[in-house]
Scaffold this active site. Structure first.
Site, PDB file in Angstrom:
ATOM      1  N   GLU A   1       4.373  -1.327   4.032  1.00  0.00           N
ATOM      2  CA  GLU A   1       3.182  -0.462   4.060  1.00  0.00           C
ATOM      3  C   GLU A   1       2.938   0.061   2.660  1.00  0.00           C
ATOM      4  O   GLU A   1       3.877   0.475   1.980  1.00  0.00           O
ATOM      5  CB  GLU A   1       3.409   0.717   5.030  1.00  0.00           C
ATOM      6  CG  GLU A   1       2.324   1.774   4.959  1.00  0.00           C
ATOM      7  CD  GLU A   1       2.609   2.968   5.874  1.00  0.00           C
ATOM      8  OE1 GLU A   1       3.276   2.786   6.907  1.00  0.00           O
ATOM      9  OE2 GLU A   1       2.167   4.083   5.546  1.00  0.00           O
TER      10      GLU A   1
ATOM     11  N   GLU B   1      -3.228   9.213   0.297  1.00  0.00           N
ATOM     12  CA  GLU B   1      -3.136  10.141   1.426  1.00  0.00           C
ATOM     13  C   GLU B   1      -3.376  11.541   0.876  1.00  0.00           C
ATOM     14  O   GLU B   1      -3.027  11.842  -0.261  1.00  0.00           O
ATOM     15  CB  GLU B   1      -1.751  10.107   2.073  1.00  0.00           C
ATOM     16  CG  GLU B   1      -1.468   8.857   2.860  1.00  0.00           C
ATOM     17  CD  GLU B   1      -0.105   8.938   3.517  1.00  0.00           C
ATOM     18  OE1 GLU B   1      -0.054   9.230   4.709  1.00  0.00           O
ATOM     19  OE2 GLU B   1       0.891   8.715   2.822  1.00  0.00           O
TER      20      GLU B   1
END
Lengths: 324, 470
Positions: free
Chosen positions: A175, A180
């Site tokens: 990932e 974020e």
């Protein structure tokens, strides 16, 4: 059954016990592990790759282009593994293109047993790519408990229980979190990678502070440049982190599987499998706006709804030094 | 690939817009050269207020009733550099003044339009809550006054950020900084402020202005009434914390849905001009303020009947425009937690005269026994009171009046109840009650309380002309 398959079966057997370790667990990041220092090559410029090979400029009003985007719907397992509070839908109330902008809207409303709704888009099955420059221009939402993300997953992720030996479960698929943001920190974003041995609460993660600017007062460009053995993370014109295989933990000992191998052969295999740079295969992209969850906790009384995550474009450029 | 084409198109458009901007910039420069003779008044954009000493042109103006010598420059304690501002807050009873407070004014005024906050570092000799800090106090009305209240300070240096509600307003501001602080639990202490300056932080966002605490208020009213509308501005700081400051009305632009009924000026003062309904809202810096007030004007206020002329020896007036009133402790001694009654403190000015308006009434008292002399009504024979029930009357509605003597000691009291037959809806009733009817009161040489009780059967009344007479 060769050793690899035997090992894989072992993982599958264990999964029922550690059911949390599913794709839904992917975004679990507790920022307790922040790689200190920065190994970025100071001579490196931000955007080296310029040959555009895929883009969505969100130029057509209505639902996002179905040739580019699919959706995750519902709440996953345990709020997508992170105690997230929203129910993901593909309704226009939660995801729509207007005036050249993709609008993902988090709403406070009772829906299918959840108190919030929002949306999560993904290019899985539509577009994936190994290496390149992946960037999006995004105006992020505001307020405690909002958790927007622009991220990628290995295309070989195993999302269903099956016997397809070409797929892997998370975190073996890998990932890459391009961006974020915790809504309670309006000047800070982070980039991270998760993989076998550095996942969940212990990713390899780097925060970037915009300083005299905010993520919720205008558009910013969030991107990575990714090639063999490196991922570069940038915001606007600032390259703030390079992650390479040298950054991987030298002796990972994952809590979930560490106690099951007594056979030295299996143990060796286990160690080599876990301590592996998995960012050498095609990844697909995701855009989502979560509410609550382990990254920023739940909204509080001062959080205002609805909140929007505005995406001006998503662009992918070819890694010109890699002809895949 | 279609997307790529779109992409290039956008780039072309982007360059086009850049070109346009450059051209317009040059034209601005050119215009500026032409207009040099116009001599626009410009004011200093200086940011610094106090770093290691005062910036030029600044004066210290303590508030008149404060401890005048509370402030000094301290070159021992400092956050950085060589000196800080030291403030010595007096203890309770300090003869030099009950509190520390002052404004720091620039002699001419500064252009602060390029900044978004006043910032400083602060620490104190003990943990304390600073009552008020801010800027915009110019002793000329404080048109752009800003107040940050209840600032928690500790014995460690911390940075305080006071966002500017709308910097575009501050093209000539004299009030650089002001503060007011009293003792903590009666005790004086010292706090220090350093690196006091205006800054362009850039990470202050999400403005959420509000008026009337963000509540939509309905206000029954009459012609001639005036209201002052207060507002706040809330910004989300770079830390993610919301910081709310009170912002003077002039930061807002107000509008009324019907200026013929409720007219609002730029000071945020509303005047009721006619019967009808009008809603007043505000905008700060282009953002609609949360909250509003809807005036429901019933037209001219029907004032209570004017009391007759009386010999001053024959009357002891508690509340009346017709007589000289005695001192009272309060018109609404809010008794938590059971009392709901609002209003009364102070009485409102309705249609040119003073009147008490109690709302959310369940019970309320008017006190004359704490800090003022009690009332000796031994020689008086009656209590007069005018009551206007500002709502429809139902059969179970009532108002009870009690008078209490020698409150808290050998207390005695008497009560009389008026039911709905003795009252009028939307009109005055004048009550003249023989004091002997307050059975149980007995001695009335130290009257200390008049208490109204409705148990919420009636929630909105006007009261006027409260006096004892003979």
């Amino acid at each position: 059954m060769n050793k690899k398959n035997k090992f894989r079966n072992r993982i599958k057997v264990k999964r029922s016990k550690y059911v949390l370790l599913t794709v839904s667990f992917i975004l679990l990041i507790v920022s307790s592990f922040i790689v200190s220092g920065c190994s970025t090559d100071e001579n490196q410029t931000v955007a080296q790759f310029t040959e555009l090979i895929w883009a969505d400029e969100f130029d057509v009003d209505g639902a996002p282009n179905p040739n580019n985007w699919g959706y995750d719907i519902g709440t996953g397992f345990n709020g997508w593994g992170n105690n997230e509070l929203q129910y993901y839908t593909d309704r226009p109330e939660n995801v729509v293109v207007q005036n050249g902008i993709l609008i993902i809207t988090a709403r406070e409303e009772s829906f299918q047993g959840s108190n919030y709704t929002s949306a999560r888009l993904k290019t899985k099955g539509k577009f994936s790519r190994k290496y390149g420059r992946f960037e999006a221009r995004i105006w992020l939402p505001s307020g405690k408990g909002l958790w927007p993300a622009f991220w990628m997953l290995g295309n070989n992720i195993e999302e269903e229980l099956d016997t397809d030996l070409s797929t892997l479960q998370w975190p073996f698929c890998g990932e890459i979190d391009i961006m974020e943001n915790a809504g309670s920190k309006p000047t800070i974003i982070s980039g991270a990678i998760h993989g076998p041995g550095w996942s969940g609460g212990s990713p390899i993660l780097k925060e970037y502070d915009l300083g005299n600017d905010r993520v919720d007062s205008g558009f910013h460009i969030y991107g990575i440049e990714w090639g063999p053995d490196y991922v570069n993370f940038y915001v606007d014109d600032v390259l703030y982190k390079q992650i390479t295989p040298d950054d991987l933990p030298s002796n990972p000992f994952p809590e979930f599987y560490g106690d099951v191998f007594t056979d030295p052969v299996e143990l060796e295999e286990y160690e080599t499998t876990w301590n592996k740079w998995v960012y050498d295969q095609p990844f697909y992209m995701l855009l989502n706006l979560a509410v609550g969850g382990l990254f920023d906790g739940p909204p509080n009384a001062e959080t205002v709804f609805p909140q929007t995550m505005l995406v001006d474009y998503v662009r992918v450029y070819k890694n010109e030094f890699d002809n895949n | 690939m279609k997307n790529i084409n779109y992409n290039y198109l956008k780039i072309i458009l982007l360059f086009g817009s850049i070109f346009t901007i450059i051209v317009s910039c040059e034209s601005n420069l050119w215009e500026r050269e032409l207009s040099e003779d116009a001599e626009f008044a410009t004011f200093s954009p200086a940011a610094e207020v106090f770093i290691d000493g005062f910036s030029g042109g600044l004066s210290y103006d303590p508030f008149g009733d404060s401890k005048l010598d509370a402030f000094s420059v301290d070159d021992e304690v400092k956050y950085s550099g060589t000196a800080s501002m030291r403030f010595d807050v007096p203890s309770f009873g300090d003869p030099s003044g009950p509190y520390a407070g002052a404004t720091f004014r620039d002699a001419i005024g500064r252009d602060l339009t390029e900044y978004d906050a006043l910032t400083f570092w602060v620490k104190a000799s003990q943990a304390a809550t600073l009552n008020s800090v801010g800027f915009g106090e110019d002793f000329e009305g404080g048109k752009y006054l800003v107040t940050l209240s209840d600032v928690q300070v500790t014995t460690f240096w911390q940075k305080i950020i006071i966002p500017i509600p709308d910097p575009s307003k501050l093209n000539r501001e004299r009030g650089m900084f002001w503060y007011a602080e009293g003792p903590e639990d009666g005790e004086g202490y010292t706090f220090w402020i350093d690196e006091l300056q205006f800054e362009k932080l850039g990470n202050i966002g999400q403005p959420r202005p509000a008026i009337l605490d963000g509540v939509d208020v309905n206000e029954p009213t009459f012609i001639g009434n005036m209201y002052s509308i207060n507002g706040t501005q809330t910004f989300n700081l770079g830390s993610g914390l919301n910081q709310t400051v009170s912002a003077a009305p002039s930061y807002f632009s107000y509008s009324s849905t019907d200026p013929e009924i409720a007219r609002v000026n730029e000071q945020g003062v509303v005047t009721i001009l006619d019967a009808g309904t009008a809603r007043v809202t505000g905008i700060l810096g282009g953002v609609m303020a949360e909250g509003s007030i809807t005036f429901e004007s019933q037209g001219d206020f029907d004032a209570a009947p004017a009391p007759p002329d009386r010999d001053p020896n024959d009357v002891i007036s508690i509340f009346s425009d017709a007589y000289t009133n005695v001192a009272v402790d309060y018109f609404n001694g809010f008794w938590a937690p059971y009392q709901t009654t609002q209003g009364g403190s102070p009485p409102v000015n309705v249609g040119g005269g003073q009147v008490i308006n109690y709302t959310d009434l369940n019970f309320v008292g008017i006190g004359t026994f704490l800090d003022v002399p009690t009332i000796n009504a031994t020689d008086m024979t009656h209590l007069h009171i005018d009551i206007y029930v500002n709502e429809p009357l139902d059969s179970g509605d009532f108002v009870s009046l009690s008078i209490n003597n020698d409150v808290g000691n050998n207390e005695t009291s008497g009560t009389i109840t008026f039911d709905s037959n003795a009252l009028f809806a939307d009109d005055w009733v004048s009550l003249d009650i023989p004091l002997t009817d307050f059975s149980g009161l007995g001695d009335r040489s130290q009257l200390g309380l008049i208490i109204f009780v409705t148990d919420a059967t009636i929630s909105n009344i006007f009261v006027d002309n409260i006096y004892y007479y003979r």
